[in-house]
Scaffold this active site. Structure first.
Site, PDB file in Angstrom:
ATOM      1  N   SER A   1       0.847  -1.183   0.000  1.00  0.00           N
ATOM      2  CA  SER A   1       0.000   0.000   0.000  1.00  0.00           C
ATOM      3  C   SER A   1       0.878   1.227   0.000  1.00  0.00           C
ATOM      4  O   SER A   1       2.092   1.139  -0.130  1.00  0.00           O
ATOM      5  CB  SER A   1      -0.970  -0.015   1.177  1.00  0.00           C
ATOM      6  OG  SER A   1      -0.273   0.213   2.354  1.00  0.00           O
TER       7      SER A   1
ATOM      8  N   HIS B   1      -0.788   1.098  -3.825  1.00  0.00           N
ATOM      9  CA  HIS B   1      -2.013   1.900  -3.700  1.00  0.00           C
ATOM     10  C   HIS B   1      -1.610   3.360  -3.817  1.00  0.00           C
ATOM     11  O   HIS B   1      -0.899   3.874  -2.970  1.00  0.00           O
ATOM     12  CB  HIS B   1      -2.664   1.681  -2.336  1.00  0.00           C
ATOM     13  CG  HIS B   1      -3.248   0.314  -2.210  1.00  0.00           C
ATOM     14  ND1 HIS B   1      -3.528  -0.262  -1.007  1.00  0.00           N
ATOM     15  CD2 HIS B   1      -3.590  -0.591  -3.147  1.00  0.00           C
ATOM     16  CE1 HIS B   1      -4.026  -1.458  -1.212  1.00  0.00           C
ATOM     17  NE2 HIS B   1      -4.073  -1.692  -2.495  1.00  0.00           N
TER      18      HIS B   1
ATOM     19  N   ASP C   1      -6.229  -6.227   0.267  1.00  0.00           N
ATOM     20  CA  ASP C   1      -5.927  -6.324  -1.145  1.00  0.00           C
ATOM     21  C   ASP C   1      -4.740  -7.260  -1.309  1.00  0.00           C
ATOM     22  O   ASP C   1      -3.806  -7.244  -0.537  1.00  0.00           O
ATOM     23  CB  ASP C   1      -5.614  -4.921  -1.706  1.00  0.00           C
ATOM     24  CG  ASP C   1      -5.594  -4.924  -3.218  1.00  0.00           C
ATOM     25  OD1 ASP C   1      -6.040  -5.930  -3.806  1.00  0.00           O
ATOM     26  OD2 ASP C   1      -5.160  -3.924  -3.796  1.00  0.00           O
TER      27      ASP C   1
END
Lengths: 1205, 120
Positions: free
Chosen positions: A46, A73, A165
């Protein structure tokens, strides 16, 4: 048609568009082998993953032969610096990915912002813009496409990050034979969340610190290229298949599950992956490995069970299922009906819960609701355990926010399926292959299970499903599965979404589950007794019964086991005594013999026997009866016989005459009888056969019933296990409940006491404004009694001036906010703060409002008093002359007074308060060096509580100028805790100046006293040289000292503060003062003894004593010998100044006559002369005239009054 | 005792100056001065050569440094007498010179100067 063909026939329906790759299709062999193209590593992290990336690449050599794709991300509008930053730690080429870019080895590709990236044929595909945040799972999307594109050449790494995720993507990678890593939690760079979520799937091959990953990757890659030679064109190892049987045998022995009918490709791929992970070269070595470590088989078992599953996988299919099946199902059922659904291969339960949610939504507007039972089964106990918990990590893939909100309860990072949904599902371990199926089902949802198993096993499973479904039941398969092999069993309802309906087909046998699963495939299905549809069969049989010949079925010992219908009556006759089924006991006598013959014949030949028209005397009439015996042959042996009788009409009785007369006729008759007997026998045999047939069909019926029982039994067992686990759960819960109950009782009593004693008036209302509870204090405001609980508060008399209660309650319930109002009582003059808050139950459901009334009547008075005190203190502190300020333990100023601001030159409190004072104003030690903050005594007091006092330091003002200060610090201790320090200080500039002056003065005094002593010393020394007697000496000394004292008094009268050098006086005054101790200076005119006259001349410094001395000596001389020695003599002292020279004359007149200069110069004269020449740089001359002495003194003015230096 | 050695006396207090002068003369020395100021003393030195000097540190017209240097250049021993002690600047500049705090008996100073002369 194989599953592979299915994939070609209808590709998975564009799941990638949703960012959720459908990867559960049987992993297709890659179009081209990718081994020579190098491994692609997908790394997900992330936004905070930079550190982890840096560590990773700083340990990764640039020539690993691998390509790296970084998915992070990123904020959509944020320009990523990742590529530049990573370029600094690796020599590999780092580029931001662009659409169509080919992935090359030894390069790093970074996802661009606001994009979804996938990979196809080793080319990156970038779609913009990214889906909205809640649907965005870029790591999953990429890894899923990577898994499909690269198979075992794909590696996924999940690094630090929050959320879940990557978890699905990782599972896909692993399912396609790739390798998976996750960052260890203990790693210093890790944020929990993504790695944890990934690891919790159990699909991560290794959990490592990020620094250790590169080495692991290189080892993996090396091993992979090492074994590349032993692989075929489809990436399969040739050598693996031959060992498969051994491995599967061992696996079956360990796990009890048989995988031998799984598709070989699946098995080899999964096996290969295990070997790759363990870095084992050959299958033989792998066999060695699990023989040494049987736990490896458990890992292989798990490996084989990997399946991607999530909520609403293939949303369109579930929509179709909802429309075509579930809604209809709900509509058709009444309250007493049951909806029964089976989800075999449910893994961790998502599919089952998805159906449960859809059903529940379909039932929304139905009341009463039918009972729903969803049997969700899997062979993986671990998956079942996860499913039973119904707990999934947030955010849940595939689930819309509305559904997540409605059907799940948040628990930390997870969310749990709400009990209502959970209770619809029954989870148990069950093998669709090994165990009998459930029965009377409305729907079987078996998605992505068939793709893993081979065709014969698929057939078997389809038959199971067919049996399990009730007529008209539906089958729901995965997007690449089909019923093409079993069109006899199922018809298509929706081809695209794989929904099928059970066909009413006869003669479909339930597969045999009594044998171990492994033998299933080898046993021929034809050998199994077929299942007969009971009802039809029964009706047909009933109809046919009237056409059957009467018959009985007997066993080998001639015991009757079946009777046919009524027509058998004429042939049987109950025997006396106990009821018997022995054929020959109840067969009518005349029949016994021919029947015995026929039975024996049939028994010995194991074939049917028919004796036509045997003449038998029945009921005294001769009948021709055909006896048929039909053996039932089972396993080559006849154990039952059907004995049937056919009436062949009346027979003619043989006449005794004809017997007697014609032996030929007798023979003929006998022959005829024999024939008849034979026929009789034959018919008996035939009948037997029919009976046998009937028995056989009954048997089959029983068997089918038995099967039914068996499947019910299995179901019961599943239910029982479930019950047991529920029971245990209930027991635990019960114990917990008991203890909670106890706690609750205590809490309840606490609550009661709290309500009784609480000072704060509190009122609990439900959403209809009905009183739920209140505290005693509330009765001051509302006239409430205990019996009012449950009544709307609007009916209760209130003393409050407050009409918006209803509206405010509505607002609170709508917006879930707190409302605060100040309200007063109508007459009592009391005021309250009313706070309305939503009432939340423990499970966070809003169920009314809580009103609290805080009596602020006294508080307001206290506030005013407090404010007054504060103002007073403020005034006090601001009026003191000393500066005061306080610091907290951190050194921040918390208070300062007006004197402080003034002294240090600040304009406002705000310039000081809240700032670190030490760095704002600073101060220095006595020697001028500044204090470091740690040594600062003020800060130390604030930190240690040690008081201090200093008066040798300098504070710096705001403008940088300094002031000397004296200060005192004392700790501020509040309730035993050190809160800071207060410092009082004063500007000591004035005191310093005064001290300095004092010092100077003392020094001057010292100087003077010393000087005085020195002068006296001189006086004594000088006087001693000349005085003839002690008395004279004393007189001389006293006289001289008096002159000096007089001169001093004069000087002091003029200026007390001057130094010796600064002292001055007027010449005239000096002379008259000295003379005053010798003569009466008060006399004037003709009587005056002295005339002193001349211009104003100043005498200063040391010259004063010189002049005083000279005058004193002259006067002493005059008193001894001259003008002052009698009563009328006088002296004129006159002077003038010319060219800067003072010319002074001392003229004596009226004294005794002088004979001339003395023989020897007197001491006084000598003293006077040397003084003038030495000290005044002048000259003194004596003129001894007879009428009196005249002395002339000339001296430079500047010596008399030297200008001070 | 002083064998006609020439002693410069600089003292602005008449009695002290005279006492010193007579003490020097009694000891057989020749007095230069007594000078009451630095200027006077320097003027005296222009006319007469001094063998030694007894100096008051605080003379009417200021700093005696110049006078001390001139005497030191002549190789004349110097005795300081002062009411308050040598100013720090002077003490630093002429560290070896004897300093006597007033009041001092004149004969004592003369004795001291005699010893210094003999030691020369």
């Amino acid at each position: 048609m194989s599953a592979q063909d299915n994939i070609n026939a209808s590709p998975p329906n564009g799941a990638l568009q949703h960012g959720l790759g459908d990867s559960a299709d049987e992993p297709a062999p890659l179009a081209e082998p990718a081994t020579d193209q190098g491994i692609i590593v997908g790394i997900g992290a992330s936004a905070g993953g930079l550190e982890a990336y840096r560590s990773f690449f700083s340990c990764m050599p640039a020539d690993s032969g691998m390509a790296f794709v970084l998915v992070q991300h990123l904020a959509p509008d944020h320009k990523s610096m990742l590529a530049e930053l990573l370029g600094k730690v690796t020599t590999m080429k780092v580029v931001e990915a662009a659409d169509g870019m080919a992935v090359k080895s030894n390069s790093v590709f970074v996802i661009p912002p606001d994009a979804t990236m996938t990979i196809q044929n080793r080319r990156l595909k970038v779609d913009r813009p990214a889906p909205p945040r809640e649907l965005r799972r870029p790591i999953d999307s990429f890894l899923q496409s990577l898994a499909e594109d690269q198979g075992e050449c794909a590696i996924s790494i999940i690094l630090s990050g929050t959320g879940s995720d990557g978890t699905l993507g990782l599972t896909a990678i692993k399912e396609h034979g790739g390798f998976t890593l996750a960052q260890a939690e203990y790693d210093s760079h890790a944020m929990p969340g993504m790695p944890q979520s990934a690891a919790s799937t159990g699909q991560v091959d290794d959990v490592l610190a990020v620094e250790a990953m590169p080495a692991r990757l290189i080892a993996y890659s090396k091993h992979m290229s090492g074994v590349a030679g032993s692989k075929g064109g489809d990436g399969m190892r040739h050598d693996a298949a031959s060992h498969l049987a051994t491995i599967m045998g061992a696996l079956r022995a360990r796990s009890g599950h048989d995988f031998s009918h799984y598709k070989e490709k699946t098995l080899v791929r999964r096996l290969q992956r295990r070997m790759q992970v363990l870095e084992i070269e050959t299958p033989a070595a792998y066999i060695e490995r699990f023989r040494a470590q049987p736990e490896e088989l458990d890992l292989l078992f798990r490996e084989l069970l990997i399946g991607v599953t999530h909520f609403f996988r293939d949303p369109a299919s579930f929509e179709a299922l909802d429309e075509l099946v579930l809604k209809g199902l709900v509509a058709d059922k009444g309250a007493d009906d049951e909806i029964r659904i089976w989800v075999p291969g449910c893994a961790s339960g998502q599919e089952a819960f998805t159906i449960a949610i859809l059903l529940r939504e379909a039932m929304d507007r139905r009341r009463p609701k039918p009972k729903v039972q969803i049997f969700a089964t899997d062979i993986d106990e671990r998956a079942i355990a996860i499913a039973r918990q119904g707990r999934y990590r947030r955010p849940i893939a595939g689930l819309s926010p509305e559904r997540a909100e409605r059907w799940f309860a948040k628990e930390g990072n997870d969310c749990c399926v709400i009990p209502e949904i959970r209770e619809m599902c029954i989870f148990s371990t069950h093998s669709v292959i090994k165990h009998p199926p459930f029965s009377r089902l409305d729907l079987v949802s078996c998605r992505n299970l068939l793709i893993y198993i081979d065709a014969p096993l698929q057939d078997r499973v389809m038959k199971s499903f067919h049996y399990a479904l009730k007529p008209g039941g539906r089958l729901f398969l995965g997007s690449s599965e089909s019923v093409t092999r079993s069109t006899r069993l199922f018809s298509v309802v929706d081809k695209k979404h794989r929904i099928f309906a059970r066909r009413e087909t006869d003669g479909i046998a339930l597969p045999d589950f009594s044998v171990a699963g492994g033998e299933v495939g080898s046993s021929a299905p034809a050998a199994q007794p077929e299942l007969i549809d009971n009802r039809i069969e029964k009706s047909a049989r009933r109809l046919m019964e009237q056409h059957y010949p009467p018959h009985v079925v007997v066993d080998a010992r001639h015991q009757i086991v079946r009777f046919s219908g009524g027509a058998i009556g004429p042939y049987l006759e109950p025997a006396a005594g106990a009821p018997s089924f022995a054929l020959f006991d109840i067969l009518r006598r005349p029949l016994r013999s021919p029947v015995r013959v026929a039975l024996q014949e049939a028994q010995s030949k194991s074939a049917s026997v028919r004796h036509e028209a045997v003449p038998v005397r029945l009921d005294k009439r001769l009948r021709l009866v055909t006896i048929i015996v039909e053996p039932m042959i089972e396993n080559g042996k006849a154990s039952y016989f059907v004995l049937a009788f056919q009436d062949a009409g009346p027979g003619a009785a043989p006449t005794s005459e004809s017997v007697g007369t014609h032996s030929a006729a007798i023979v003929q008759s006998l022959e005829h009888e024999l024939r008849t007997t034979r026929t009789q026998l034959q018919s008996t045999i035939d009948e037997l056969e029919v009976a046998n047939e009937e028995m056989k069909s009954s048997n089959e019926e029983y068997q089918s019933v038995n099967e039914e029982f068996q499947s019910s039994n299995e179901e019961l067992e599943t239910a029982k296990e479930e019950m047991q686990s529920i029971n245990e759960e209930i027991q635990t819960v019960n114990a917990e409940m008991a203890s909670k109950n106890e706690q609750l009782t205590i809490v309840n009593s606490d609550l009661k006491n709290l309500l009784e004693s609480a000072e704060v008036a509190t009122l609990f209302l439900d959403e209809h404004l009905r009183v739920r509870n209140f505290t005693r204090g509330l009765t001051d405001i509302f006239h409430l009694r205990d019996t009012d609980v449950g009544r709307p508060i609007t009916e209760i008399v209130s003393l409050l001036e407050y009409s918006e209660l209803k509206r405010d309650v509505a607002t609170v319930l709508r917006d879930l906010i707190m409302i605060e109002r100040q309200v007063t009582l109508k007459d009592a003059g009391m005021s309250f703060i009313l706070r309305l808050r939503p009432y939340r139950t423990i499970d966070n459901v809003i169920d009314g409002v809580v009103l609290t009334f805080l009596d602020i009547t006294s508080r307001e008075a206290i506030d005013a008093a407090l404010r007054e005190t504060q103002d007073y203190l403020r005034l006090l502190i601001d009026t003191v002359a000393d500066a005061v300020y306080c610091v907290d333990t951190e050194g921040k100023t918390t208070l300062c007074n007006a004197a402080f601001l003034k002294m240090l030159g600040f304009a406002d409190h705000a310039d000081v308060v809240g700032l670190n004072l030490h760095s704002t104003i600073n101060h220095s030690r006595a020697d001028g060096t500044p204090y470091p903050e740690d040594d600062c005594p003020i800060c130390r007091t604030a930190k240690t509580g040690e008081s201090c006092h200093r008066d040798d330091e300098t504070f710096f003002r705001f403008d940088g100028s300094r002031i000397p200060v004296e200060y005192w610090t004392r700790p501020i201790i509040y309730e035993g805790e050190l809160k800071g320090a207060v410092c009082t200080f004063m500007d000591i500039t004035e005191r310093r100046k005064f001290d300095e002056q004092q010092g100077l003065l003392l020094k001057e005094m010292d100087h003077r006293v010393n000087n005085l002593f020195a002068v006296m010393n001189g006086v004594v020394s000088l006087s001693a040289t000349s005085a003839p007697t002690v008395k004279d000496l004393a007189k001389a000394i006293l006289g001289r000292l008096e002159a000096l004292a007089n001169a001093h008094r004069l000087v002091r009268a003029n200026d007390s503060g001057a130094t010796i050098a600064q002292q001055k006086t007027k010449l005239s005054e000096l002379i008259s003062t000295i003379l005053a101790s010798h003569v009466d200076m008060a006399k004037s005119g003709a009587d005056a003894r002295a005339k002193i006259e001349g211009p104003d001349v100043e005498v200063a410094g040391a010259s004063i004593t010189t002049v005083a001395l000279v005058i004193h000596e002259l006067a002493t001389n005059a008193a001894k010998y001259g003008a002052f020695s009698n009563a009328k003599g006088r002296v004129d002292v006159l002077w003038f100044v010319e060219n800067g020279i003072l010319e002074l004359s001392w003229t004596e007149r009226g004294g005794p006559a002088i004979a001339g200069p003395p023989e020897r110069e007197g001491f006084g004269s000598k003293l006077a002369r040397t003084s003038v020449s030495g000290q005044l740089d002048g000259k003194l001359t004596f003129d001894w005239k007879p009428e009196g002495l005249t002395v002339r003194v000339s001296a430079p003015m500047e010596r008399l009054a030297p200008s001070p230096v | 005792m002083l064998n006609k050695a020439a002693i410069l006396i600089a003292e602005d207090e008449a009695y002290i100056a005279l006492a010193l002068q007579w003490a020097v003369e009694d000891a057989g020395g020749i007095v230069i001065g007594p000078a009451a100021t630095v200027g006077q003393a320097l003027a005296q030195l222009d006319k007469h050569s001094a063998d030694a000097a007894i100096l008051d540190v605080n003379l009417g017209d200021g700093d005696i440094t110049q006078l001390v240097e001139k005497l030191l250049a002549l190789g004349a021993p110097i005795i300081f007498q002062t009411g308050v002690g040598l100013p720090p600047k002077m003490a630093a500049r002429f560290p070896g010179l004897p300093v006597h705090i007033k009041p001092c008996v004149p004969e004592f100073l003369v004795e001291q100067i005699g010893e210094m002369l003999r030691a020369k």
